[in-house]
Write an enzyme that holds these catalytic residues in place. Structure first.
Site, mmCIF file in Angstrom:
data_model
loop_
_atom_site.group_PDB
_atom_site.id
_atom_site.type_symbol
_atom_site.label_atom_id
_atom_site.label_comp_id
_atom_site.label_asym_id
_atom_site.label_seq_id
_atom_site.Cartn_x
_atom_site.Cartn_y
_atom_site.Cartn_z
ATOM 1 N N HIS A 113 9.717 47.974 30.852
ATOM 2 C CA HIS A 113 9.110 47.538 32.113
ATOM 3 C C HIS A 113 8.422 46.209 31.873
ATOM 4 O O HIS A 113 7.803 45.987 30.833
ATOM 5 C CB HIS A 113 8.092 48.583 32.585
ATOM 6 C CG HIS A 113 7.074 48.044 33.537
ATOM 7 N ND1 HIS A 113 5.786 47.712 33.145
ATOM 8 C CD2 HIS A 113 7.138 47.774 34.859
ATOM 9 C CE1 HIS A 113 5.115 47.265 34.188
ATOM 10 N NE2 HIS A 113 5.898 47.286 35.236
ATOM 11 N N GLY A 265 2.638 49.385 52.834
ATOM 12 C CA GLY A 265 3.797 49.383 53.719
ATOM 13 C C GLY A 265 4.962 48.597 53.177
ATOM 14 O O GLY A 265 5.780 48.080 53.938
ATOM 15 N N GLY A 266 5.059 48.509 51.853
ATOM 16 C CA GLY A 266 6.149 47.761 51.233
ATOM 17 C C GLY A 266 7.495 48.444 51.396
ATOM 18 O O GLY A 266 7.608 49.543 51.946
ATOM 19 N N ARG A 267 8.519 47.790 50.906
ATOM 20 C CA ARG A 267 9.896 48.267 51.043
ATOM 21 C C ARG A 267 10.146 49.374 50.019
ATOM 22 O O ARG A 267 10.188 49.138 48.823
ATOM 23 C CB ARG A 267 10.845 47.093 50.824
ATOM 24 C CG ARG A 267 12.270 47.337 51.233
ATOM 25 C CD ARG A 267 12.984 45.985 51.338
ATOM 26 N NE ARG A 267 14.375 46.148 51.674
ATOM 27 C CZ ARG A 267 15.361 46.182 50.781
ATOM 28 N NH1 ARG A 267 15.082 46.089 49.496
ATOM 29 N NH2 ARG A 267 16.612 46.305 51.166
#
Length: 307
Positions: A113, A265-267
């Protein structure tokens, strides 16, 4: 600190270039192409902005992996971004950066990552406060001393120009952050992690963040090349799936980046690209003493100095 618009534009240009360079190198290593999915969010949506998702599934080397760029703006910072900065609660913000997770097919090649990001909050008095975050960490299924030493040395060397304290401090931060408290075990062998960082001033802090992003390929790809041809069977794949389950648990329970994306509220598809394609859980399972699987728990997961 005040953040001129030019600095925001420079950061965006850097992050997009970093994504492009990393994906090109990963495509060369895998032999397959990453899918490209550009997206935008307009003023009618809670979170505005745009991004570029780059994803590979079913590759020869990477069973699943993603390297995403996003630049979003919102009316109010979510709780995950203000827990250390309560004075900015409710401030409009913009955030941008590159985040990647790679899940190789071969259990002897570690999952990895990396994330580098900038977040700016616009206060009511007209001041813009900006800070940076990021790092990289290695999650092996079968530990290898040379791999861990190489990865940590690359992290140390990237941070060296910015002060002797940075690597040991960010290494400790990584050990503490990527830790499954409900399991009392680390996610992997760590690396470096930093957040809410602006202490070197805007330009120098951003320069340090760039150094971390630029160090990723040199930290990871030599490990891939050493390990990718190592043979494996069902035993190793089962253990890989079991340890991938730990990865899922961390990302959904503890990871601030995942929480920030979902709370703001991201994708969703882009946020959850970090999940492995398969994972497994076993009830109260322990590896047999003297096995390579047991060695991961005994020699690699406990925090230790690698360089």
């Amino acid at each position: 600190m005040r953040t001129p618009l030019m600095q925001v534009a420079q950061a965006r240009a850097y992050f997009l270039d970093l994504q492009s360079r990393i994906v090109a190198a990963l495509e060369a290593a895998d032999g397959g192409a990453f899918l490209t999915d550009g997206w935008t969010r307009g003023p009618e949506e809670r979170l505005q902005g745009d991004g570029l998702s780059r994803l590979i599934e079913g590759g020869a080397l990477f069973e699943r992996g993603g390297c995403n760029f996003s630049h979003v703006r919102g009316p109010s910072l979510p709780p995950s971004a203000t827990q250390h900065r309560p004075e900015l609660a409710g401030a409009p913000f913009e955030a941008m950066g590159v985040s990647l997770v790679l899940h190789p097919r071969n259990p002897y090649v570690p999952t990895v990552h990396m994330n580098v990001r900038m977040l700016a909050a616009h206060r009511a008095d007209g001041e813009t406060v900006a800070w940076f975050g990021g790092g990289m960490d290695l999650t092996p299924y079968y530990g290898d001393e040379a791999d861990a030493r190489h990865f940590h040395a690359a992290c140390r060397d990237a941070l060296a120009p910015y002060g002797e304290d940075k690597y040991p401090r960010f290494k400790k931060w990584c050990d503490e952050y990527f830790f499954l408290k409900h399991r009392n075990e680390a996610r992997g062998v760590g690396g470096i992690f930093f957040d809410d960082f602006a202490e070197l001033g805007l330009a120098r802090s951003f320069e340090m963040t760039q150094a971390v992003g630029d160090a990723f390929l040199g930290a990871y790809l030599p490990i891939v090349e050493r390990r990718r041809a190592q043979g494996y069977g069902e035993r190793e794949r089962h253990f890989q799936a079991y340890r991938r389950g730990r990865y899922v648990e961390f990302n959904l329970v503890w990871d601030r980046g995942t929480l920030f994306g979902l709370q703001s509220g991201g994708r969703t598809e882009a946020i959850l690209m970090s999940m492995p394609p398969t994972a497994g859980w076993r009830y109260d399972w322990r590896p047999e003493a003297g096995t390579p699987e047991a060695a991961l728990y005994e020699r690699f997961l406990p925090a230790r100095d690698w360089v």
